[in-house]
Design an enzyme around this catalytic site. Structure first.
Site, mmCIF file in Angstrom:
data_model
loop_
_atom_site.group_PDB
_atom_site.id
_atom_site.type_symbol
_atom_site.label_atom_id
_atom_site.label_comp_id
_atom_site.label_asym_id
_atom_site.label_seq_id
_atom_site.Cartn_x
_atom_site.Cartn_y
_atom_site.Cartn_z
ATOM 1 N N CYS A 28 -19.626 -48.413 -6.800
ATOM 2 C CA CYS A 28 -20.948 -49.046 -6.747
ATOM 3 C C CYS A 28 -20.867 -50.560 -6.880
ATOM 4 C CB CYS A 28 -21.866 -48.464 -7.816
ATOM 5 S SG CYS A 28 -21.224 -48.564 -9.502
ATOM 6 N N HIS A 81 -23.038 -48.116 -13.854
ATOM 7 C CA HIS A 81 -23.610 -48.077 -12.515
ATOM 8 C C HIS A 81 -24.075 -49.487 -12.174
ATOM 9 C CE1 HIS A 81 -24.970 -46.187 -8.937
ATOM 10 N NE2 HIS A 81 -26.266 -46.386 -9.160
ATOM 11 N N ASP A 97 -30.279 -48.980 -4.568
ATOM 12 C CA ASP A 97 -29.258 -48.131 -5.167
ATOM 13 C C ASP A 97 -28.780 -47.185 -4.081
ATOM 14 O OD1 ASP A 97 -27.688 -46.321 -6.560
ATOM 15 O OD2 ASP A 97 -29.239 -45.778 -8.019
#
EC number: 3.5.1.122
Length: 196
Positions: A28, A81, A97
């Protein structure tokens, strides 16, 4: 835009559609770096409106709901994250996201309500902390040799992205972005307990 109700009708996304974004599962921080790079190169919005947001805590155990890695109603417990926050000059804020099942981009309030839920319902050891980093600073200072994605035998835990490691003048390990301490004086890094 995938949709988020009438409030988001006039917003033009800062990114290509989700399936056209650079994406590698479990990377990520690199996905968001590439998204920042895209925004910088396409000049649709000022880069100053965008932020990389690292989400973690001291235990590296944080719940996030509505993630592709966990079908159904339960959360994924990530060690960390990273998402992109766009604080639009139009008065709306959006979260990008690439791992969510929510719209891409998603209205900030919708994302917070559906993906984070309330800290009141979360055991203190799982409460999330946020480090908000200006996108321009993130592009200049983030680098990774991906060593955190290898096990003790040197094998990949997850397949690496197909492009070379991100190098910006030196290795700046992911762990450096997961330190949640208040920093005195002017800094591109901010620690906060919740989005502002």
């Amino acid at each position: 835009m995938e949709g988020n109700g009438p409030a988001a009708v006039h917003y033009q996304p800062a990114s290509p559609p989700r399936d056209a974004c650079v994406y590698s599962s479990c990377y990520c921080e690199e996905n968001i770096w590439k998204l920042c790079e895209y925004i910088k190169n396409h000049d649709q919005y000022p880069l100053e409106e965008c932020y990389a947001v690292f989400i973690s805590n001291e235990r590296k155990m944080i719940p996030i709901w509505k993630q592709q890695a966990r079908p159904g109603d339960g959360p994924v417990i990530w060690d960390y994250h990273v998402v992109l926050l766009h604080v639009s000059s139009g008065g709306q804020s959006f979260i990008y996201d690439l791992d969510t099942v929510l719209p891409f981009p998603c209205l900030f309030d919708t994302y917070v309500e559906d993906a984070f839920k309330s800290d009141d319902d979360i055991h203190p050891q799982f409460r999330r902390k946020f480090r908000v980093i200006r996108a321009d600073s993130y592009l200049k200072n983030f680098a990774s040799d991906r060593s955190h994605m290898k096990d003790s035998s040197g094998n990949w835990r997850e397949p690496p992205p197909p492009y070379p490691c991100i190098e910006t003048g030196g290795i700046n390990p992911v762990d450096n972005f997961l330190t949640f301490k208040k920093i005195k004086g002017p800094s591109p890094y901010y620690y906060c307990l919740a989005f502002i």
